[in-house]
Design a protein around this motif. Sequence first.
Motif, PDB file in Angstrom:
ATOM      1  N   HIS A 230      -2.147   3.671 -14.465  1.00  0.00           N
ATOM      2  CA  HIS A 230      -0.957   4.500 -14.234  1.00  0.00           C
ATOM      3  C   HIS A 230      -0.538   4.400 -12.769  1.00  0.00           C
ATOM      4  O   HIS A 230       0.642   4.225 -12.455  1.00  0.00           O
ATOM      5  CB  HIS A 230      -1.276   5.943 -14.608  1.00  0.00           C
ATOM      6  CG  HIS A 230      -0.152   6.898 -14.471  1.00  0.00           C
ATOM      7  ND1 HIS A 230       1.095   6.707 -15.044  1.00  0.00           N
ATOM      8  CD2 HIS A 230      -0.079   8.104 -13.819  1.00  0.00           C
ATOM      9  CE1 HIS A 230       1.885   7.736 -14.766  1.00  0.00           C
ATOM     10  NE2 HIS A 230       1.197   8.590 -14.013  1.00  0.00           N
ATOM     11  N   LEU A 231      -1.506   4.474 -11.861  1.00  0.00           N
ATOM     12  CA  LEU A 231      -1.191   4.378 -10.436  1.00  0.00           C
ATOM     13  C   LEU A 231      -0.812   2.965 -10.030  1.00  0.00           C
ATOM     14  O   LEU A 231      -0.090   2.773  -9.048  1.00  0.00           O
ATOM     15  CB  LEU A 231      -2.385   4.855  -9.608  1.00  0.00           C
ATOM     16  CG  LEU A 231      -2.744   6.337  -9.719  1.00  0.00           C
ATOM     17  CD1 LEU A 231      -3.875   6.690  -8.765  1.00  0.00           C
ATOM     18  CD2 LEU A 231      -1.535   7.215  -9.441  1.00  0.00           C
ATOM     19  N   SER A 232      -1.298   1.959 -10.777  1.00  0.00           N
ATOM     20  CA  SER A 232      -0.960   0.581 -10.416  1.00  0.00           C
ATOM     21  C   SER A 232       0.494   0.259 -10.727  1.00  0.00           C
ATOM     22  O   SER A 232       1.006  -0.778 -10.283  1.00  0.00           O
ATOM     23  CB  SER A 232      -1.881  -0.399 -11.153  1.00  0.00           C
ATOM     24  OG  SER A 232      -1.535  -0.491 -12.527  1.00  0.00           O
ATOM     25  N   GLY A 233       1.171   1.138 -11.473  1.00  0.00           N
ATOM     26  CA  GLY A 233       2.578   0.929 -11.792  1.00  0.00           C
ATOM     27  C   GLY A 233       3.529   1.491 -10.755  1.00  0.00           C
ATOM     28  O   GLY A 233       4.748   1.504 -10.973  1.00  0.00           O
ATOM     29  N   GLY A 234       2.971   1.950  -9.618  1.00  0.00           N
ATOM     30  CA  GLY A 234       3.833   2.493  -8.574  1.00  0.00           C
ATOM     31  C   GLY A 234       4.505   3.777  -9.011  1.00  0.00           C
ATOM     32  O   GLY A 234       3.980   4.549  -9.816  1.00  0.00           O
ATOM     33  N   ALA A 235       5.717   4.002  -8.519  1.00  0.00           N
ATOM     34  CA  ALA A 235       6.434   5.249  -8.810  1.00  0.00           C
ATOM     35  C   ALA A 235       6.742   5.398 -10.292  1.00  0.00           C
ATOM     36  O   ALA A 235       6.896   6.512 -10.792  1.00  0.00           O
ATOM     37  CB  ALA A 235       7.728   5.301  -7.999  1.00  0.00           C
ATOM     38  N   GLY A 237       4.723   4.614 -12.700  1.00  0.00           N
ATOM     39  CA  GLY A 237       3.503   4.940 -13.420  1.00  0.00           C
ATOM     40  C   GLY A 237       3.167   3.951 -14.527  1.00  0.00           C
ATOM     41  O   GLY A 237       3.319   2.732 -14.368  1.00  0.00           O
ATOM     42  N   MET A 238       2.723   4.479 -15.653  1.00  0.00           N
ATOM     43  CA  MET A 238       2.283   3.630 -16.755  1.00  0.00           C
ATOM     44  C   MET A 238       3.402   2.702 -17.227  1.00  0.00           C
ATOM     45  O   MET A 238       3.150   1.522 -17.537  1.00  0.00           O
ATOM     46  CB  MET A 238       1.783   4.490 -17.914  1.00  0.00           C
ATOM     47  CG  MET A 238       1.192   3.707 -19.085  1.00  0.00           C
ATOM     48  SD  MET A 238      -0.314   2.791 -18.661  1.00  0.00           S
ATOM     49  CE  MET A 238      -1.510   4.137 -18.634  1.00  0.00           C
ATOM     50  N   ALA A 239       4.631   3.205 -17.266  1.00  0.00           N
ATOM     51  CA  ALA A 239       5.750   2.363 -17.688  1.00  0.00           C
ATOM     52  C   ALA A 239       5.927   1.182 -16.742  1.00  0.00           C
ATOM     53  O   ALA A 239       6.184   0.047 -17.172  1.00  0.00           O
ATOM     54  CB  ALA A 239       7.035   3.189 -17.751  1.00  0.00           C
ATOM     55  N   GLY A 240       5.767   1.431 -15.453  1.00  0.00           N
ATOM     56  CA  GLY A 240       5.894   0.358 -14.471  1.00  0.00           C
ATOM     57  C   GLY A 240       4.786  -0.666 -14.615  1.00  0.00           C
ATOM     58  O   GLY A 240       5.022  -1.878 -14.505  1.00  0.00           O
ATOM     59  N   TYR A 241       3.565  -0.192 -14.853  1.00  0.00           N
ATOM     60  CA  TYR A 241       2.446  -1.118 -15.063  1.00  0.00           C
ATOM     61  C   TYR A 241       2.681  -1.987 -16.291  1.00  0.00           C
ATOM     62  O   TYR A 241       2.498  -3.214 -16.248  1.00  0.00           O
ATOM     63  CB  TYR A 241       1.137  -0.335 -15.209  1.00  0.00           C
ATOM     64  CG  TYR A 241       0.110  -1.067 -16.042  1.00  0.00           C
ATOM     65  CD1 TYR A 241      -0.526  -2.204 -15.560  1.00  0.00           C
ATOM     66  CD2 TYR A 241      -0.185  -0.646 -17.343  1.00  0.00           C
ATOM     67  CE1 TYR A 241      -1.439  -2.895 -16.334  1.00  0.00           C
ATOM     68  CE2 TYR A 241      -1.098  -1.329 -18.128  1.00  0.00           C
ATOM     69  CZ  TYR A 241      -1.728  -2.455 -17.619  1.00  0.00           C
ATOM     70  OH  TYR A 241      -2.621  -3.137 -18.395  1.00  0.00           O
ATOM     71  N   GLY A 246       1.866  -5.972 -18.074  1.00  0.00           N
ATOM     72  CA  GLY A 246       1.465  -5.996 -19.475  1.00  0.00           C
ATOM     73  C   GLY A 246       1.133  -7.388 -19.983  1.00  0.00           C
ATOM     74  O   GLY A 246       0.047  -7.615 -20.539  1.00  0.00           O
ATOM     75  N   PRO A 247       2.014  -8.374 -19.805  1.00  0.00           N
ATOM     76  CA  PRO A 247       1.702  -9.735 -20.281  1.00  0.00           C
ATOM     77  C   PRO A 247       0.468 -10.323 -19.605  1.00  0.00           C
ATOM     78  O   PRO A 247      -0.341 -10.994 -20.257  1.00  0.00           O
ATOM     79  CB  PRO A 247       2.970 -10.521 -19.918  1.00  0.00           C
ATOM     80  CG  PRO A 247       4.056  -9.488 -19.885  1.00  0.00           C
ATOM     81  CD  PRO A 247       3.407  -8.259 -19.332  1.00  0.00           C
ATOM     82  N   ALA A 248       0.310 -10.080 -18.293  1.00  0.00           N
ATOM     83  CA  ALA A 248      -0.867 -10.606 -17.584  1.00  0.00           C
ATOM     84  C   ALA A 248      -2.151  -9.960 -18.114  1.00  0.00           C
ATOM     85  O   ALA A 248      -3.198 -10.619 -18.196  1.00  0.00           O
ATOM     86  CB  ALA A 248      -0.727 -10.344 -16.082  1.00  0.00           C
TER      87      ALA A 248
END
Length: 313
Positions: A230-235, A237-241, A246-248
């Motif tokens: 969640h934090l790896s998606g930046g602002a 969150g999970m949607a950004g990650y 997602g593909p990687a």
Amino acid sequence: MARVMVLGGGLIGCGWAAAFAGAGHETWVVDPDPATAERLAGVWEAARPVVAALGSLREDASAPRHALRAEDAPAPELVQEALPEDLGLKHRVLADLERRIGASVPVASSSSGFTPGAIAEGMAHPERLFIAHPCNPPYLMPTVELVGQETTPDQMLADAEALYAGMGKTVLRMAKPMQGHLVNRLQFALWREAVHLVASGAATLADVERAVSEGLAPRWCLMGPGGVFHLSGGASGMAGYLAALGPATEAMWRDLGAPALDEATGRALEQQMSAADPRPVAEIAAARDRALPEVMRAVAEIRSNSHGEGGRQ
């Protein structure tokens, strides 16, 4: 306080007995092996300072006792089954036990892998059996996984949750049974890849140990894998990650290993574990028991002082 009968005086059974006794419950360990008494006394001696360090040792706590047969112990209010992971053995012992305890006495199984339905097969009152699986050792580790069957009374599970929570445990309730429950499924997924990295020659076991203890564990003290990504998606969150990585992630999943614990792999793991930490097993365990209560107290304080609901970061 409850009267608890622990079935089986091995590593988990004696560890459970120390946890129950430390919390003030009258605790009996039933095991036909006469050596259980000495083993139980040793675990109790080692566990008492650990339970005290965790703040869960009652002043009136008394040592757990050993009985060779179920009929030699007083009638229990809870049975904690801690027999070896042998389904036939569990069936035989539980069938015999049911003739000696009340029809409404709950039976909590410590099984790390079997589902409650598989263990309860053949019981006269199968609905009374549920999973209450600890992490090892039970007197130290905080979690208890609670898994019922469709026929398990809700009140029985609620009472069990209250009892374990009263011992200072964090109870994890699973919505449905799955082989291996929750913690072990996560643990074995990581262990499988660790073994693959060692068996393939990509990394030493020493580096794998450090990758987990220093690369993963510090964050995991405060959040699970969901929070990390969640934090790896930046602002966002999970949607950004999911959008960015997602593909990687799926490509990485496809590249994960599926090793076998064959003779060569086992030999490599044994040799590299000895090289990574040459101390005797008992010394490693004692160091763990001394240090982990300090770690858990520190993490609990950090969480209580952090912002957000429930002290989560």
